[in-house]
Write an enzyme that holds these catalytic residues in place. Structure first.
Site, PDB file in Angstrom:
ATOM      1  N   PHE A 274      18.543  31.734  54.737  1.00 19.15           N
ATOM      2  CA  PHE A 274      19.591  30.811  54.297  1.00 19.15           C
ATOM      3  C   PHE A 274      19.272  30.179  52.950  1.00 19.15           C
ATOM      4  CE2 PHE A 274      16.811  27.440  55.660  1.00 19.15           C
ATOM      5  CZ  PHE A 274      17.294  26.260  55.106  1.00 19.15           C
ATOM      6  N   LYS A 275      18.000  30.150  52.585  1.00 22.81           N
ATOM      7  CA  LYS A 275      17.634  29.498  51.335  1.00 22.81           C
ATOM      8  C   LYS A 275      18.168  30.242  50.123  1.00 22.81           C
ATOM      9  CE  LYS A 275      13.905  27.230  53.681  1.00 22.81           C
ATOM     10  NZ  LYS A 275      12.485  27.020  53.921  1.00 22.81           N
TER      11      LYS A 275
END
Length: 498
Positions: A127-128
């Protein structure tokens, strides 16, 4: 749309400035916050005011794609005089151009009311990539305008490092220094960092845990003269830009999972957030503060300082970091809690300075009763053992033929423990392909994309940092060397973000 408590939607928006949670420095604009790590007084930058959204805005936004939501939200926190709106939109489109899914993120509706929001369709399957791909574009925009050079300093417990590297690899006006905790990342996570052979990428494998690798980074940022001379900045969730972009997926999750936008009051949707350093849950708290009707659940593994803070007001370290299947959440010092507590205290920077300096000294803090009460009203919390993680992975597979990563499984564990009926969305921060050992531990079969399989045959490069070495001094020397190389190419260093 409202701007700040008690204002009306006809008022002109106040200039968006950022202040330190500890109140020891003056306000800066978005560029200043972007090019900073910790604030010079040791605090973290936060917006001086939080925009408040009315029902009409929420209803209008409910029809937007995720990409469009990111654009709308970023435009509230980045003034048009810094980045014109059409340029901002172009930067965000460019950031998401390498994502594998056309919608960037994807909601999967599974049995027993389990809604899983896949946030991991970027280059590194985590998700980063969402926030860092945008942040990399914002950095490049300002650096190209000013023809300057920065040193990016990142500590990673797994996914941040590779996402940060991918966001800036090959850029001539940025050098990135990444510290990873040797043996605490999965093989895939480590290889995604050490196989990037670029002149501007410097990876250090330290014999220490996630909290120990943060210490030399803090030391270098605390040396204000050094940080200023070499234009040090961070891409950890210390950086406000990452928090800002992450606010968008809370709005997307709400609009996807709310039963209606036509009732009064608007229905509440519970959003379950796997939590380590606290950046993602901080974004959720800001979304809530903006008027989004969500109930936040911080789910942690056996490193449960946030859970203890929510339940008992006990913000203190355990004896050691526990290695778990959800390794990216193996963090004892969730630095973004300072942002959450600042928000809940009514921006009381004097209180934050007192509390955080005390925590820094003794690593133990009993939250003031009023602050604890506000925290427990804002967040619910849950902790999951490795056994809980394995059971959630197994159940989800048995019922849906759907693999969860161990971090997503922490959220699913909470869902499975709750009675039916509450609209709920579980955030999935990473692909299970990155955590083959955990999948095997659950008795399941890893499903590996070719990009992951290819890593084991690639050349690697990293520098080992042994216990007993002065890690900060090693970094200082390497940073000086990178800056000298930049200067030798005919460019000059000058402070940024002013």
């Amino acid at each position: 749309m409202l701007w700040g408590p008690g204002s009306d939607c006809s008022a002109s928006p106040a200039p968006m400035e950022y202040v330190s949670t500890r109140g020891g420095v003056g306000a800066v604009d978005f560029e200043g916050a972007l090019f900073s790590g910790y604030a010079p007084d040791g605090g973290l930058f936060m917006p001086q005011h939080i925009p408040s959204l009315d029902r009409d805005t929420l209803r209008r936004w409910s029809h937007l794609s995720y990409r469009e939501l990111v654009k709308e939200l970023c435009s509230l926190f980045i003034t048009a005089d810094l980045v014109p709106r059409n340029t901002l939109d172009d930067l965000i489109d460019r950031a998401f151009s390498r994502f594998r899914h056309k919608d960037v993120i994807l909601l999967c509706r599974l049995k027993d009311g389990l809604n899983v929001l896949e946030l991991w369709h970027g280059v590194t399957y985590a998700f980063k990539d969402l926030a860092l791909s945008c942040t990399g574009q914002f950095l490049q925009y300002f650096l190209e305008k000013k023809q300057k050079h920065v040193i990016i300093l990142v500590g990673t417990s797994g996914d941040t490092g590779s996402s940060a590297i991918e966001s800036v690899r090959g850029q001539k006006n940025m050098d990135i220094f990444v510290l990873l905790p040797k043996g605490f990342c999965t093989q895939t996570q480590e290889l995604q960092m050490t196989t990037v052979i670029e002149d501007n990428v410097h990876v250090f494998a330290a014999r220490g845990n996630s909290d120990e690798i943060d210490e030399p980074i803090k030391e270098l940022f605390a040396d204000v003269d050094f940080a200023r001379k070499y234009n040090l900045m961070s891409l950890n969730s210390v950086n406000w830009s990452r928090i800002m972009v992450q606010i968008a997926h809370y709005f997307y999750a709400y609009f996807q999972c709310t039963p209606s936008l036509d009732t009064t009051p608007l229905p509440v949707v519970e959003i379950v957030v796997p939590t380590g350093g606290g950046g993602n849950i901080t974004a959720g708290c800001i979304a809530q503060k903006m008027g989004l009707p969500i109930q936040l659940v911080a789910v942690v593994n056996s490193n449960d300082i946030i859970h203890r803070a929510v339940q008992h007001g006990d913000f203190s370290l355990s004896e050691s970091v526990k290695a778990t299947l959800a390794s990216a959440m193996d963090i004892q010092e969730p630095y973004n809690m300072e942002r959450i507590l600042w928000l809940l205290s009514g921006s009381d920077s004097r209180l934050m300075k007192t509390l955080m300096e005390r925590f820094s000294e003794v690593k133990s803090l009993k939250l003031p009763e009023d602050l604890h009460r506000k925290l427990s009203a804002t967040l619910c919390s849950c902790s999951a053992s490795d056994e809980d993680i394995v059971r959630a992975m197994q159940r989800c597979w048995e019922e849906n033929c759907y693999l969860l990563c161990p971090h997503s499984a922490v959220a699913a564990h909470y869902h499975y423990s709750q009675p039916d009926g509450t609209p709920r969305c579980c955030l999935a921060p990473a692909s299970p392909a990155k955590f083959q050992e955990a999948v095997l531990r659950a008795g399941l079969v890893p499903q590996l994309p070719p990009e992951i399989t290819a890593l084991t045959a690639m050349e690697t490069r990293s520098t080992l940092l042994e216990k007993g070495q002065d890690w900060a001094q090693v970094l200082r020397e390497q940073i000086k060397a990178a800056a000298q190389q930049w200067e030798a190419q005919g460019s000059q260093q000058a402070p940024l973000g002013q």
